[in-house]
Each structure stands twice: as C-alpha cells, then as structure tokens.
Enzyme design. Sequence first.
Site, PDB file in Angstrom:
ATOM      1  N   LYS A  66       0.800  -1.220   0.000  1.00 52.01           N
ATOM      2  CA  LYS A  66       0.000   0.000   0.000  1.00 52.01           C
ATOM      3  C   LYS A  66       0.841   1.282   0.000  1.00 52.01           C
ATOM      4  O   LYS A  66       0.356   2.344  -0.359  1.00 52.01           O
ATOM      5  CB  LYS A  66      -0.986   0.011   1.158  1.00 52.01           C
ATOM      6  CG  LYS A  66      -2.126  -0.980   0.931  1.00 52.01           C
ATOM      7  CD  LYS A  66      -3.435  -0.441   1.406  1.00 52.01           C
ATOM      8  CE  LYS A  66      -4.597  -1.343   1.057  1.00 52.01           C
ATOM      9  NZ  LYS A  66      -4.452  -2.713   1.599  1.00 52.01           N
ATOM     10  N   SER A 107      -8.652   0.011   7.294  1.00 52.32           N
ATOM     11  CA  SER A 107      -8.560  -1.013   8.326  1.00 52.32           C
ATOM     12  C   SER A 107      -7.115  -1.216   8.747  1.00 52.32           C
ATOM     13  O   SER A 107      -6.820  -2.068   9.552  1.00 52.32           O
ATOM     14  CB  SER A 107      -9.144  -2.326   7.815  1.00 52.32           C
ATOM     15  OG  SER A 107      -8.434  -2.750   6.689  1.00 52.32           O
ATOM     16  N   ASP A 141       2.648 -17.814 -16.706  1.00 49.63           N
ATOM     17  CA  ASP A 141       1.422 -18.470 -17.178  1.00 49.63           C
ATOM     18  C   ASP A 141       0.233 -18.096 -16.309  1.00 49.63           C
ATOM     19  O   ASP A 141      -0.905 -18.087 -16.766  1.00 49.63           O
ATOM     20  CB  ASP A 141       1.609 -19.994 -17.158  1.00 49.63           C
ATOM     21  CG  ASP A 141       2.726 -20.425 -18.089  1.00 49.63           C
ATOM     22  OD1 ASP A 141       2.645 -20.110 -19.288  1.00 49.63           O
ATOM     23  OD2 ASP A 141       3.696 -21.043 -17.598  1.00 49.63           O
ATOM     24  N   GLY A 162      -9.079  -7.295  -2.017  1.00 49.47           N
ATOM     25  CA  GLY A 162      -9.973  -6.673  -1.046  1.00 49.47           C
ATOM     26  C   GLY A 162     -10.933  -5.787  -1.836  1.00 49.47           C
ATOM     27  O   GLY A 162     -11.922  -6.240  -2.391  1.00 49.47           O
ATOM     28  N   GLU A 219      -9.941 -13.808  -2.762  1.00 46.41           N
ATOM     29  CA  GLU A 219     -10.494 -13.151  -1.583  1.00 46.41           C
ATOM     30  C   GLU A 219     -10.932 -14.194  -0.553  1.00 46.41           C
ATOM     31  O   GLU A 219     -11.020 -15.380  -0.859  1.00 46.41           O
ATOM     32  CB  GLU A 219     -11.650 -12.219  -1.974  1.00 46.41           C
ATOM     33  CG  GLU A 219     -12.808 -12.924  -2.610  1.00 46.41           C
ATOM     34  CD  GLU A 219     -13.852 -11.948  -3.143  1.00 46.41           C
ATOM     35  OE1 GLU A 219     -13.763 -10.736  -2.906  1.00 46.41           O
ATOM     36  OE2 GLU A 219     -14.769 -12.435  -3.812  1.00 46.41           O
ATOM     37  N   GLY A 240     -16.061 -13.643   2.559  1.00 45.64           N
ATOM     38  CA  GLY A 240     -16.413 -12.341   1.992  1.00 45.64           C
ATOM     39  C   GLY A 240     -16.151 -12.339   0.498  1.00 45.64           C
ATOM     40  O   GLY A 240     -15.301 -11.604   0.004  1.00 45.64           O
ATOM     41  N   ASP A 253     -17.596 -11.146  -2.099  1.00 49.95           N
ATOM     42  CA  ASP A 253     -18.355 -10.175  -2.897  1.00 49.95           C
ATOM     43  C   ASP A 253     -17.729  -9.940  -4.267  1.00 49.95           C
ATOM     44  O   ASP A 253     -18.428  -9.748  -5.261  1.00 49.95           O
ATOM     45  CB  ASP A 253     -18.454  -8.834  -2.152  1.00 49.95           C
ATOM     46  CG  ASP A 253     -17.093  -8.239  -1.893  1.00 49.95           C
ATOM     47  OD1 ASP A 253     -16.376  -8.782  -1.030  1.00 49.95           O
ATOM     48  OD2 ASP A 253     -16.721  -7.263  -2.565  1.00 49.95           O
ATOM     49  N   SER A 256       1.070  -9.910  -0.257  1.00 48.36           N
ATOM     50  CA  SER A 256       0.722  -8.493  -0.190  1.00 48.36           C
ATOM     51  C   SER A 256       1.214  -7.750   1.042  1.00 48.36           C
ATOM     52  O   SER A 256       1.420  -6.539   0.998  1.00 48.36           O
ATOM     53  CB  SER A 256      -0.792  -8.325  -0.312  1.00 48.36           C
ATOM     54  OG  SER A 256      -1.451  -9.077   0.690  1.00 48.36           O
TER      55      SER A 256
HETATM   56  C1  LIG Z   1      -5.190  -3.682   1.348  1.00 47.02           C
HETATM   57  C2  LIG Z   1      -4.615  -5.044   1.357  1.00 47.02           C
HETATM   58  C3  LIG Z   1      -5.070  -6.043   0.488  1.00 47.02           C
HETATM   59  C4  LIG Z   1      -6.224  -5.808  -0.476  1.00 47.02           C
HETATM   60  O1  LIG Z   1      -5.906  -4.800  -1.399  1.00 47.02           O
HETATM   61  P1  LIG Z   1      -7.034  -4.076  -2.258  1.00 47.02           P
HETATM   62  O2  LIG Z   1      -6.314  -3.094  -3.083  1.00 47.02           O
HETATM   63  O3  LIG Z   1      -8.002  -3.453  -1.298  1.00 47.02           O
HETATM   64  O4  LIG Z   1      -7.716  -5.138  -3.040  1.00 47.02           O
HETATM   65  C5  LIG Z   1      -4.445  -7.267   0.504  1.00 47.02           C
HETATM   66  N1  LIG Z   1      -3.442  -7.535   1.356  1.00 47.02           N
HETATM   67  C6  LIG Z   1      -2.975  -6.611   2.217  1.00 47.02           C
HETATM   68  C7  LIG Z   1      -1.857  -6.974   3.120  1.00 47.02           C
HETATM   69  C8  LIG Z   1      -3.535  -5.335   2.243  1.00 47.02           C
HETATM   70  O5  LIG Z   1      -3.075  -4.427   3.097  1.00 47.02           O
END
Ligand SMILES: *Cc1c(COP(=O)(O)O)cnc(C)c1O
Length: 321
Positions: free
Chosen positions: A54, A79, A173, A180, A205, A209, A211, A305
């Site tokens: 992020k 969050s 591939d 999120g 996801e 959740g 969605d 992530s």
């Molecule tokens: C925010 C976040 C996500 C999801 O990212 P989006 O851009 O909202 O889809 C996944 N993993 C981590 C660690 C995050 O902080």
Amino acid sequence: MQPLPTYDDVAAAAGRIAGHAHKTPVLTSRTADAELGATVYFKCENLQRMGAFKFRGAFNALSKFSAEQRRAGVVAFSSGNHAQAIALSARLLGIPATIVMPHDAPAAKVAATRGYGGQVVVYDRYKEDREQIGRDLAARHGLTLIPPYDHADIIAGQGTAAKELFEEVGELDALFVCLGGGGLLSGSALATRAFAPRCKLYGVEPEAGNDGQQSFRSGAIVHIDTPKTIADGAQTQHLGALTFQIIRRDVDDILTATDAELVEGMRFMATRMKLIVEPTGCLGFAAARRVAPSLAGQRVGVLISGGNVDLTRFCELLVGG
Ligand SMILES: *Cc1c(COP(=O)(O)O)cnc(C)c1O
C-alpha cells in the site's frame, strides 16, 4: 465517472516512487515448486516499506498533490495498511495526515500509524460508515480524501509491484493476487496485460467475503456485510467503481480461500521461507495450492501483499490452526 488508469499511469507511478519505495525481492522455494508441480515466483510485498504494497499507491497519490493540497493535508479511512501507508508517505512529503480507523483494528497497525505521525480518529466498523466520516472531515477542514482502492493514482501505484515482478522474471502463465477492494488486483491487471497478455490473472479473496467473486460472475458490484475472517486486509464490503471495471475487463477469475487455508499458508511461509506474512497476504498462495493440478509445469507468480500482524496474534493463529 473518472477515466480509468492505464499502464502508462503505472509506468509514471514507478518513476514517482523510485528511490522511496523498496524494489521488493522475488523469492522462490523448492518445496513450493515441488508441491505445486510448477515454478513459483513470490513477490514479497511483506518486505515493502511499512510492511505492505500500500505504500506504493499512497506515495504515488500524495506525490501528485498541489501545493495547496499539501498545506491543508490528507485524510484516509482504512482497516490498517492504507492508513500506515498514507501516514508514512505524508510524513516523507511533509503533509499533515488524519486517519479514520476501526476501533478493532490490529493494535500493531494503530500504533504504527500513530508512530508515523498520523492523527488517528476511531470509529465502530460494525455500526458507522467510515466513508461518511472521512468525507465529513475532508469537507470541514479542506483535506483531500484518498480512498484505499478506488482512485486512479492508488490503482496505478499498486500496479508497480506486478510491473517489477514481470520485469524481473519475464512472462508468467498465471498470477495470483490478493483481493480486497481491488486496488492491487486492478493495478496488477494493467501491468499484466502490458507484459504478459496471455497470463491467467486471478484475484483471491476470503471465502467468508466473496463479494468480488459474486460481482465478477454477475457483472454488477455486489455489496455484503463486513465479513468475519482473519484476513483483515480484505474485509471490504464491495469493489470500487474503477477497480471493478478493470477487473471485469482484464482478470480471468476470482477465487477464494478459507481462514484455515490462510493459516496453513502462514505456516508454510514462516517455516519454509522464513517470512512473516499476515493472513491477507496468504490469499494468493492459498488459492494457488488449491488449484495446483491446473498449474502443472507452469511459471506461476504469487503476490504476497503484506506482513503486518501482531506477533502474539501470529503465534495464536499458528498454534490454534
Ligand atoms: C489492502 C490489502 C489487500 C487488499 O488490497 P485491495 O487493493 O483493497 O484489493 C491485501 N493484502 C494486504 C496486506 C492489504 O493491506
């Protein structure tokens, strides 16, 4: 409706964050390769500044502020990881930051946000609307609201992680990306279609959740209640207007993972790869494991992530799982 960002915006974002964001390592594991019967490349955004991808989107978005916007400041609701990313980027750029966070956000994330100099405003995530709180603060104090995913500069910044992955390992591939609100997935989609048009791109996801999966398959954005899952970074209630359009156009499918599968992923990362990964960060790997028979002999990318999890919580999850 804002125009959709393109790969050119991802490339421009890469220029803006260069020298500020880490170019995170791509790691491999023979054990993972053997288990999946594939060659797996893990892009380790848990090793990014402030512990998640992020930072990329936040720094890119704040870098584009005018002098007036910089003086008034930024407000964000999150969050956790978006909050820290905005707080840190704002501090680096000399911009005041106000962060709207849920009362039950992980303690490590709240502390880190304050530590980066962000002013924290707390709300009840099961009762109050964080977007409304953020918009009110923005209107009252002239702050610029930077949402966590549905913003062209955020999407473009998040896309730089997949861009780096393709530049380092070449075509893939399949690529598995945590989902999120879709900032990371839609940014990754822009990079994927530029570097590897035939690569299968999957968003992943939490099963509790799904969605995004429902939205993808029905063709309209589905809203759900805040899901109960250990993947706190993916407890979003709906995709964004921008992220959904890109995901619909460029993503092959949305998959899910259970909390138990995320814990198994955390255990694998810790024991085999010596990596601390937060539950949400294991979504991509968990889905890749689930569909492993379809990946035989392929070159597979997994985007890890983030790694922001309280150490006590981390241990509890591994022992309890
Ligand atoms: C925010 C976040 C996500 C999801 O990212 P989006 O851009 O909202 O889809 C996944 N993993 C981590 C660690 C995050 O902080």
